[in-house]
Enzyme design. Structure first.
Site, mmCIF file in Angstrom:
data_model
loop_
_atom_site.group_PDB
_atom_site.id
_atom_site.type_symbol
_atom_site.label_atom_id
_atom_site.label_comp_id
_atom_site.label_asym_id
_atom_site.label_seq_id
_atom_site.Cartn_x
_atom_site.Cartn_y
_atom_site.Cartn_z
ATOM 1 N N GLY A 144 0.816 -1.199 0.000
ATOM 2 C CA GLY A 144 0.000 0.000 0.000
ATOM 3 C C GLY A 144 0.852 1.253 0.000
ATOM 4 N N GLY A 152 0.206 -5.000 0.588
ATOM 5 C CA GLY A 152 -1.007 -4.899 -0.206
ATOM 6 C C GLY A 152 -0.959 -5.687 -1.492
ATOM 7 N N GLU A 158 5.347 -5.530 7.587
ATOM 8 C CA GLU A 158 4.702 -4.497 8.403
ATOM 9 C C GLU A 158 5.374 -4.212 9.740
ATOM 10 O OE1 GLU A 158 1.943 -5.766 5.289
ATOM 11 O OE2 GLU A 158 3.163 -6.883 6.736
ATOM 12 N N ASP A 169 -1.501 -7.069 7.526
ATOM 13 C CA ASP A 169 -2.929 -6.883 7.262
ATOM 14 C C ASP A 169 -3.264 -7.476 5.896
ATOM 15 O OD1 ASP A 169 -1.559 -4.897 5.820
ATOM 16 O OD2 ASP A 169 -3.192 -3.459 5.994
#
Length: 347
Positions: free
Chosen positions: A68, A117, A140, A148
């Site tokens: 992301g 992502g 992360e 996530d």
């Protein structure tokens, strides 16, 4: 400059609907506009009888997607408290669930770098293809928050404690590791990828896979499963580090050194998220949990600090708060699993 309209290229090639992430200078980092554009394409193609297969790839030579757009998250938190970040995550996680449940074959070409992502867009698909250039990771904890995009679902279901190792160290998986860990299904040599993609325009995806797939390289991580399972079965991050340090295995000591550089808060939240994810029945429940964790992380100083150190200033010297694992309390961890403001994802 790439605009919202061309940050994702959509087209039909024969019977295939093609999705190409098109921000190569940013290693196809995922923006909110890209999430919306992909979701809209999946909605349209689901009911288009001329489209029988969806194919995802990334523009450029470096990889599918580096994750992301965390710089945008950083800027939003600093400027407005994270409202836009919450909306981005809500739509992104809904898209991850949509991909997993998509009624038509969804083929993800995981060539090159695939992180964060990018994993969410690919590893929940029905047909996940890696090449010898593939490098897959959930990075992360190195930037101050927990895995996530359904990453804790995949990690919690990897063989033994392999997912815990990958999550805490942010280690990258090669193609054989990705198949072994359940992040990918098939190996296609990079030299045959264009031909394989062309075949998907006309052939049934299962037939194309049979024609072009080759045995995946051996997994280096599979060969290390014994010490991984022993060390990461411990109940706390501190105990895991102790076992890694005392194991007498060189790779285990390297893992301990890697973990010690990560956010202490993120490490403890991640371990709890993985253990909780194992008890949840499916991806939807795990995504709901991840959304709560990510919303709570907006209040953590480590989120901004990690992105600053790795992406904005790039000094690679994050100053975590708190700086020591023993200073992260059970209450600090527990608050990340409280209800998210404004409700959940509604999955």
């Amino acid at each position: 400059m790439t605009t919202d309209d061309d940050s994702v290229l959509l087209r039909r090639e024969g019977r295939a609907g093609r999705i190409t992430l098109n921000r190569p200078r940013a290693l196809n980092a995922l923006t909110h506009a890209m999430v919306r554009r992909i979701a809209g394409a999946l909605d349209a193609w689901e009911h288009d009888t001329a489209v029988t297969t969806v194919v995802l790839d990334g523009a450029g030579e470096r990889g599918l997607c580096a994750g992301g757009d965390v710089r945008a998250v950083h800027d939003d938190v600093r400027a407005g408290g994270g409202a836009a970040a919450r909306e981005f995550w809500r739509d992104e996680y809904r898209l991850n669930a949509r991909i997993a449940a998509y009624p038509k074959p969804y083929v993800a070409l995981m060539d090159g770098l695939v992180m964060g992502g990018g994993v969410g867009l690919s590893a929940h698909g029905g047909i996940r293809v890696v090449t010898e250039r593939s490098s897959v990771a959930m990075p992360e904890t190195g930037i101050g928050f927990a895995p996530d995009v359904g990453g804790t679902f995949l990690l919690s279901r990897a063989p033994g404690e392999l997912g815990t190792h990958l999550a805490l160290t942010t280690a990258r998986m090669g193609p054989g590791d990705a198949v072994h860990a359940g992040f990918a299904d098939h190996f296609v040599p990079a030299a045959r990828l264009a031909e394989f993609t062309a075949a998907l325009a006309e052939a049934d995806p299962a037939e194309a896979v049979r024609a072009f797939a080759a045995p995946a390289p051996a997994s280096g991580l599979a060969a290390q499963q014994a010490w991984i399972d022993h060390c990461y079965a411990a109940g706390t991050v501190e105990e895991i580090l102790g076992r890694l340090t005392d194991s007498g295995v060189a790779e285990a000591k390297e893992a301990a050194e890697a973990i010690l550089g990560k956010s202490p808060t993120a490490l403890k939240v991640t371990l709890s998220a993985l253990r909780r994810a194992r008890l949840l029945p499916g991806l939807a429940g795990v995504l709901e949990q991840e959304y709560r964790v990510m919303c709570a992380s907006l209040a953590d100083p480590d989120l901004l600090e990690g992105i600053r150190a790795q992406v904005v200033d790039k000094d690679r010297r994050p100053r975590w708060r708190p700086a020591k694992l023993e200073d992260v309390t059970d209450a600090d961890v527990a608050r990340h699993f409280a209800a998210a403001p404004g409700g959940g994802l509604g999955l």
